[in-house]
Design an enzyme around this catalytic site. Sequence first.
Site, short mmCIF file in Angstrom:
data_model
loop_
_atom_site.label_atom_id
_atom_site.label_comp_id
_atom_site.label_asym_id
_atom_site.label_seq_id
_atom_site.Cartn_x
_atom_site.Cartn_y
_atom_site.Cartn_z
NE ARG D 100 2.33 -8.81 0.57
CZ ARG D 100 1.94 -7.55 0.38
NH1 ARG D 100 0.66 -7.28 0.16
NH2 ARG D 100 2.82 -6.58 0.40
CD GLU D 171 0.77 -3.43 8.02
OE1 GLU D 171 0.27 -2.30 7.98
OE2 GLU D 171 1.15 -4.03 6.99
#
Lengths: 144, 144, 483, 483
Positions: D100, D171
């Site tokens: 991330r 997402e």
Amino acid sequence: MVEEKKQLTLVLGVIGADVHAVGNRILEYAFTEAGFKVVNIGVMASQEEFINAAVETNANAILVSSLYGHGEIDCRGLREKAVEAGIGDIKLYVGGNLVVGKQDWQAVEKKFLAMGFDRAYPPGTMPQEAIDDLLMDFGFVQKC
Amino acid sequence: MVEEKKQLTLVLGVIGADVHAVGNRILEYAFTEAGFKVVNIGVMASQEEFINAAVETNANAILVSSLYGHGEIDCRGLREKAVEAGIGDIKLYVGGNLVVGKQDWQAVEKKFLAMGFDRAYPPGTMPQEAIDDLLMDFGFVQKC
Amino acid sequence: MQLTNKRLEWDQFLEIRREILNSWPTGQEVDLEEAIAYQSKIPDNRRFAKKLETAKQEGITLAQPRAGVALVNEHIELLRYLETEGEADLLPTTIDSYTRQNRYNEAQAGIDESRSVGRSMLNGFPAVNHGVVACRQVVESVISPVQVRHGTPDARLLTEISLAGGFTAYEGGGISYNIPYAKDVPLERSIRDWQYADRLVGYYEERGISINREPFGPLTGTLVPPCISHSIAILEALLAAEQGVKSLTLGYGQCGNLTQDVAAIRSLEELADEYLSRFGYQDTVVTTVFHQWMGGFPQDESKAFGVISWGAATAALAKATKVIVKTPHEAMGIPTKEANASGIKATKQILNMLKDQPLMQSQELTEEKELIKAETRAILEKLLEFGEGDIAVGTVRGFQAGVIDVPFAPSRYNAGKLLPARDYYGAVRLLDFGNLPFGEDIKEIHREKIAQRGKTEGREPSFQMVIDDIYAIGKGMLVGKVR
Amino acid sequence: MQLTNKRLEWDQFLEIRREILNSWPTGQEVDLEEAIAYQSKIPDNRRFAKKLETAKQEGITLAQPRAGVALVNEHIELLRYLETEGEADLLPTTIDSYTRQNRYNEAQAGIDESRSVGRSMLNGFPAVNHGVVACRQVVESVISPVQVRHGTPDARLLTEISLAGGFTAYEGGGISYNIPYAKDVPLERSIRDWQYADRLVGYYEERGISINREPFGPLTGTLVPPCISHSIAILEALLAAEQGVKSLTLGYGQCGNLTQDVAAIRSLEELADEYLSRFGYQDTVVTTVFHQWMGGFPQDESKAFGVISWGAATAALAKATKVIVKTPHEAMGIPTKEANASGIKATKQILNMLKDQPLMQSQELTEEKELIKAETRAILEKLLEFGEGDIAVGTVRGFQAGVIDVPFAPSRYNAGKLLPARDYYGAVRLLDFGNLPFGEDIKEIHREKIAQRGKTEGREPSFQMVIDDIYAIGKGMLVGKVR
């Protein structure tokens, strides 16, 4: 085959001080729909009532339900009573919540088979399973 | 007394790679409401950022939060860095979920006090507790 | 002796009492004056009625499990566990099935065998066999109020021993503990025997000791339409109030459709107040109990948690005074104490989270409440007519005529002509009204709603639909829809 | 390069693309034409967008867990378990925290260490390091559609690899994966980087391959009022639609009050349709996702089941298209696969039981929906004004000015001036509006509702109330009331 099945007579009841009536109604309906002759002695049936009904109707099998956990006490000696009444080789099936508390099903089944039952069913068994077993045990070939 | 409290300056932040911002905001608000001057360096703050902020603002205390379990690694050496920076006697408080997994709080507290913290707080401590402790540690008499 | 809804004469009561206390040795332990002295020392915070009344005022819902084992120490251990680990607000003492049938010899055999095998061979606590002193040990060993829950058509001796034993609440009633619990006990007899139990409670009330009474709401627990359980709850409330009972908790078993369930709890309280006030019982306090799903459960424990939680949520949204909690072992039979505590904890979490939600309000809810009220009034008015104003007489005649009828009940004194089924939205409706005294307007609502479902499933409503509905929850659905 | 809400020029896209694919070796595995050929062979029943669209039409709610581990085979085993034992309708692939932050070297170390110690040392699946072939292995090993879930401000490489890897849903967004997930990533940069991701999805759409996109609804998961998450969801929907995205799932995290939560889900879908249609994006399909409680969980697993179940019930009653499921291990960290499956099973039981309930309707619900819509429109219109019609520009300026503001967010590009608190019934309201562009009429509603609570608690609304609310669920309550 429907003809042949009609000749099988089943004594159905809930043993002991057990008043669970719903499953009993469903079983009566399901076995009747499946073509059996059902003699339903209802709830709170004693061992004697099972045996007497079987003798009187010349039944092929006795199907005992017990839903309240006292099945172990209530069912003990049923095979012996059948022998005494001269119907010692009648098929005895039992099913329901047979013992108090969560126990390993294999152990419970073993206990009831040792008591002289031919088949024992755990909680949540659908009627069709017993119907299939009856047809198999009495030598009817299943069409599936 | 409100006048005096205003002179206390606190450096507040969340140490390491921790982005938990909710408790940080709660503390900033609660300490400000209580009359302190709050220098909030926010989340993801390094030891250097804490020390620099304290030096620059001539702070009285550094309040370190750690919510993600790596507090033990992240806080080690903070007192030594304060000493190096010439603010060796600054009050150091620490609180939050300081270690990975559930551990005995007494042991955790002992570990952080040994690291040079003046006070350590377990998970779930309400801000008022730290406010009361600050007032006590800096010699302000409490009215109730 | 003719059955009538009149307060039992005291002489008559005492005459029966002598006989009852002689029917089993532990009956001799009961000394009414000593029992009243004992009960009067139990403080308000450990009295069932008081805790319920406070909860009602605060608009919160209390959680109560079911639990009972054969031996005293094990039973105490169980209740303590449910109180501390399970965080139960109210405690039970569930009575075993032999005691429910007054078969104390068999209960004794169960006690003895439990002792020798080291696990409970009974499905409850045999309070009569254990007697007054043992019961007091039980209630004294916990902080929360304890209720006796059973299913006994003739509970006179059990009532004497329970009240002398310090229990402050008592479940049952002459209809709700007969029709679903017995095969051939005449209603006249069970109603009369419960008049005795209620009279005893009434006497304690006269002496300043509040004992909560709770008719058994869910009946057979299987697709019972609200109007049926409501009618019986109100009949038993009237019968109890006449004997002097002051604290009444009326019950309803979750059907599963949120609107119907909330409407049922709200209308139950309103209808009870209406009828109690109409017959002059002004000082009774009515609270409500919502029973989490009483039908078949999924075998899987996580899924069972889902069923339990939905019951808890509905209880909270309906603002029932208490909720009776199921356990994740429900499908497997009698639960371990750990499983029992789990069910309470999941329930309590939901009750606490939802206690602040406003009471539901909507057009649908209002309509559903009005429907339930119209149905219940139709039944009750017909029973009053049948009894020429005497509700006890009317009840017996009404069951004979089938104008009050419980689905799937074992009793031969129940007509058994109703066929309930769910509508498209899962609310329980009637497929066959039997002899229920409903006007065409009410019947048409049921027919339309069931027809709507039949149409979407492309089948005629039939008994197969009923069977599908009974098995549905176990298969993870509410409505046994064919898709 | 000036940020603007315009479709990325293809040349410009390709220029960025070369750089992105060169930033880590697995980028070289991506061949766009080959990827499109691969994706076009995935049938409808294994495509995320299709399954959501069917669920929306049927009015049912699908269940999706979160899950991801470091190694490919273990990840496959996990997903298979959640599909078979857990009965998940939709599957996830949750990405680890190093990926991330684009820290692929550290992710690699995590992979290597996981191999050597025999358990996952990463909190998710490092899809970039594993590359395209491994991703395809994952999606091919299960029957249900699989979505990539993460929290990545710059997800351009991850998007390339995920789509080439056969995932059919993705997402994230330039606001929702920045403000709650980073401290100092400028909004201009994250929005631009997500325009790239959306443009790639848009290109797949042009080639006939439907990829579902889901902005992250719950943001900080702590007392976020619906109007805030709705505004951001709609901003990201507009930004995505401009790049050619056609399948959008907009999210909302459970606040806990039933009326507000149902109103939020219903108004989210209606508002999104309104704005998408207003800006000419006519052929997008909007579905909704409801996140079970995102705040602190009880340690006790039974209580956690209660929290999970209430989330499931709310999702079903709101008729959200899907629900993201928590696990009974939530308070303890990353769950075992068994605990993960338990959460899904409890959820599914409730979804199935409640699928037949009618959509809630009441005056309160209508009022709540209208309030949320008025608030959201006030924010969005001000942002359009700030951006002189350009929503990307308006978003950046609006965050600077605090007219859109996320409570408790770590980003320094967020004003952080809002103070939310619950009202008497547990709905999330605002105690301090910061610079939100609300009229006095809206502000007065909030003030009144919070004052009502303050009055019953006998205290002035203050930050202490906010603190009490944040601590409440951990103490088993929803509202941190002082009693």
